[in-house]
Scaffold this motif. Structure first.
Motif, PDB file in Angstrom:
ATOM      1  N   SER A  58       1.232  -1.414  -0.114  1.00  0.00           N
ATOM      2  CA  SER A  58      -0.089  -0.172   0.335  1.00  0.00           C
ATOM      3  C   SER A  58       0.678   1.474  -0.272  1.00  0.00           C
ATOM      4  CB  SER A  58      -1.156   0.237   1.017  1.00  0.00           C
ATOM      5  OG  SER A  58      -0.320   0.013   2.360  1.00  0.00           O
ATOM      6  N   ALA A  59       0.542   2.577  -0.765  1.00  0.00           N
ATOM      7  CA  ALA A  59       0.961   3.624  -0.943  1.00  0.00           C
ATOM      8  C   ALA A  59       1.837   4.289   0.983  1.00  0.00           C
ATOM      9  CB  ALA A  59       0.152   4.244  -0.830  1.00  0.00           C
ATOM     10  N   SER A 271       4.715   8.279  -3.139  1.00  0.00           N
ATOM     11  CA  SER A 271       3.773   7.358  -3.127  1.00  0.00           C
ATOM     12  C   SER A 271       2.969   8.085  -1.882  1.00  0.00           C
ATOM     13  CB  SER A 271       4.104   6.640  -1.398  1.00  0.00           C
ATOM     14  OG  SER A 271       5.204   7.351  -0.865  1.00  0.00           O
ATOM     15  N   ASP A 273       0.949  11.202  -3.440  1.00  0.00           N
ATOM     16  CA  ASP A 273      -0.440  11.397  -3.241  1.00  0.00           C
ATOM     17  C   ASP A 273      -1.809  10.853  -2.960  1.00  0.00           C
ATOM     18  OD1 ASP A 273      -0.251  13.758  -5.557  1.00  0.00           O
ATOM     19  OD2 ASP A 273       0.602  12.455  -6.878  1.00  0.00           O
ATOM     20  N   GLU A 274      -1.225   9.472  -2.685  1.00  0.00           N
ATOM     21  CA  GLU A 274      -2.525   8.525  -2.332  1.00  0.00           C
ATOM     22  C   GLU A 274      -2.125   8.135  -0.991  1.00  0.00           C
ATOM     23  OE1 GLU A 274      -3.208   4.067  -2.730  1.00  0.00           O
ATOM     24  OE2 GLU A 274      -1.599   4.420  -3.960  1.00  0.00           O
ATOM     25  N   THR A 275      -0.616   8.701  -0.064  1.00  0.00           N
ATOM     26  CA  THR A 275      -1.214   8.353   1.211  1.00  0.00           C
ATOM     27  C   THR A 275      -1.742   9.727   1.628  1.00  0.00           C
ATOM     28  OG1 THR A 275       1.577   7.498   1.258  1.00  0.00           O
ATOM     29  CG2 THR A 275       0.505   8.674   3.324  1.00  0.00           C
ATOM     30  N   SER A 277      -4.210  11.816   0.163  1.00  0.00           N
ATOM     31  CA  SER A 277      -5.508  11.326   0.058  1.00  0.00           C
ATOM     32  C   SER A 277      -6.142   9.935   1.533  1.00  0.00           C
ATOM     33  CB  SER A 277      -5.845  10.123  -0.904  1.00  0.00           C
ATOM     34  OG  SER A 277      -7.448  10.065  -0.842  1.00  0.00           O
ATOM     35  N   GLN A 278      -5.661   9.195   1.490  1.00  0.00           N
ATOM     36  CA  GLN A 278      -5.664   8.482   3.211  1.00  0.00           C
ATOM     37  C   GLN A 278      -5.764   9.130   4.264  1.00  0.00           C
ATOM     38  OE1 GLN A 278      -3.812   4.503   2.179  1.00  0.00           O
ATOM     39  NE2 GLN A 278      -4.090   4.086   0.509  1.00  0.00           N
ATOM     40  N   LYS A 283      -1.381  17.836   0.696  1.00  0.00           N
ATOM     41  CA  LYS A 283      -0.306  17.387  -0.116  1.00  0.00           C
ATOM     42  C   LYS A 283       0.707  18.640   0.318  1.00  0.00           C
ATOM     43  CE  LYS A 283       1.742  15.949  -4.796  1.00  0.00           C
ATOM     44  NZ  LYS A 283       1.113  16.081  -5.609  1.00  0.00           N
TER      45      LYS A 283
END
Length: 379
Positions: A58-59, A271, A273-275, A277-278, A283
């Motif tokens: 996972s990110a 990683s 961007d996805e991190t 978001s989660q 950012k």
């Protein structure tokens, strides 16, 4: 605890640091480097980061492992540089420490540029300057050489002013439509249909060249014509520091650490961007606060340790010198808000350096500004 502490200027080493040269000892040097700090326990995160990237974890896992891996790498980079600087003398050693201390930021910036993350480049470099806002509580009051500090802070102010001019030009020559503002905030890149883009590029590149030439002039001022301002007077009874690593081993480890850092930085940037978001973290907050704290780990440790030893000139030299290198040679065009943030930070530092003395209240003010900036990017 003495009420006043006067420190030597811009050095923790004596000029004759190269008089006692350590013989070639790669095993002993490696043992000293890898076992010299408990932070090196985090080196286990390097293979974990590579495994996470290869197995497409996972990110969050890739971000966490690569983030923690860069912490000891930054510390090892600083340690290797310090061992090399013991042979080079005071001023050149301090310059080398600041230069290689910025290597992590440069590697992260290059990795972000390759992945077309211009906004991340801007915020991470700006954060590297801001993270050098420091405070001290160890001494009641400390003193430092005013002329040298003012020369450094004035150059930092000049770099800040030259960053404001392109931003002001862009604001005055364009009509900021909603689409243009959104593009600037999200991507950090000007609108390709912007009619002022050609003039903006000429102005930005021209000021970058002028800043680079000015910084080269500052190096000549620091190392040649006015070197006496940056040289420490030998304190009676002070023991000479002896290198624990030989020069060849220190240089070899610098290369190895830089390569490992580049790979970890590539995984980290990929990683983000996805991190973000989660974890529901902006950012820009990751770029401005988290990445610079990791990248500047070696500089922060050096600055804090030297400040506790009363060596305020070395503390200022590493912190302000690092900021000068980033502001004068590495920062691209910033959006208006980032430029204002940088400007007010530099102005406060410049004001606090004017009297040649510092105390804990001035440190509280610097830290307060940093926390306010962090809060503004968090929201």
């Amino acid at each position: 605890m003495p009420p006043h502490e006067t420190s030597p200027l811009l050095a923790s080493h004596h000029d004759n640091g190269g008089s006692t040269r350590k013989p070639f000892d790669p095993i002993g040097s490696t043992r000293h480097l890898l076992l010299g700090s408990w932070i090196n326990i985090l080196l286990v995160c390097i293979p974990l980061a590579f495994i996470a990237d290869a197995l497409h974890w996972s990110a969050v896992a890739r971000f966490s492992t690569s983030f923690l891996a860069i912490v000891p790498l930054a510390k090892l980079l600083g340690d290797s540089t310090e061992q090399l600087s013991l042979k080079l003398g005071q001023t050149l050693g301090g310059l080398l420490n600041a230069t290689f201390g910025n290597a992590v930021e440069l590697i992260v910036a290059i990795a972000a540029l390759i992945q077309n993350e211009l906004r991340l480049v801007q915020t991470s470099l700006l954060g590297s300057v801001l993270s050098n806002l420091f405070s001290g509580f160890y001494f009641h009051e400390s003193t430092f050489q005013v002329t040298a500090a003012q020369a450094s802070s004035s150059l930092l102010t000049l770099a800040c002013i030259t960053l404001i001019l392109p931003a002001a030009y862009h604001a005055s020559e364009t009509e900021q439509t909603a689409a243009t503002i959104k593009s600037l905030l999200e991507d950090g890149a000007p609108d390709p249909n912007d009619s002022s883009l050609r003039g903006l590029l000429i102005l930005s590149r021209g000021t970058s060249i002028i800043l680079l030439l000015t910084y080269l002039g500052y190096l000549y001022f620091q190392l040649r014509t006015h070197a006496q301002l940056f040289e420490a007077e030998q304190v009676e009874g002070e023991e000479e520091e002896v290198a624990a690593m030989d020069q060849w081993s220190a240089g070899g480890w610098l290369v190895i650490i830089t390569v490992l850092t580049s790979f970890c930085a590539d995984i980290l940037v990929g990683s983000i961007d996805e991190t973000a978001s989660q974890w529901h973290i902006p950012k820009r907050f990751i770029g401005l606060i988290l990445l610079p704290l990791v990248g500047n780990a070696a500089e922060h440790v050096t600055s804090v340790w030297m400040a506790c030893k009363g060596k305020m000139e070395l503390t200022i030299g590493v912190s302000v010198g690092s900021s000068i290198q980033i502001a004068a040679g590495m920062i691209p065009l910033l959006a208006n808000f980032e430029t204002i943030v940088l400007f007010v930070s530099v102005m406060l530092v410049n004001l606090l350096l004017q009297d040649g003395r510092t105390n804990y209240m001035e440190g509280v003010m610097l830290m307060s500004l940093y926390f306010v900036i962090a809060l503004s990017y968090l929201v």
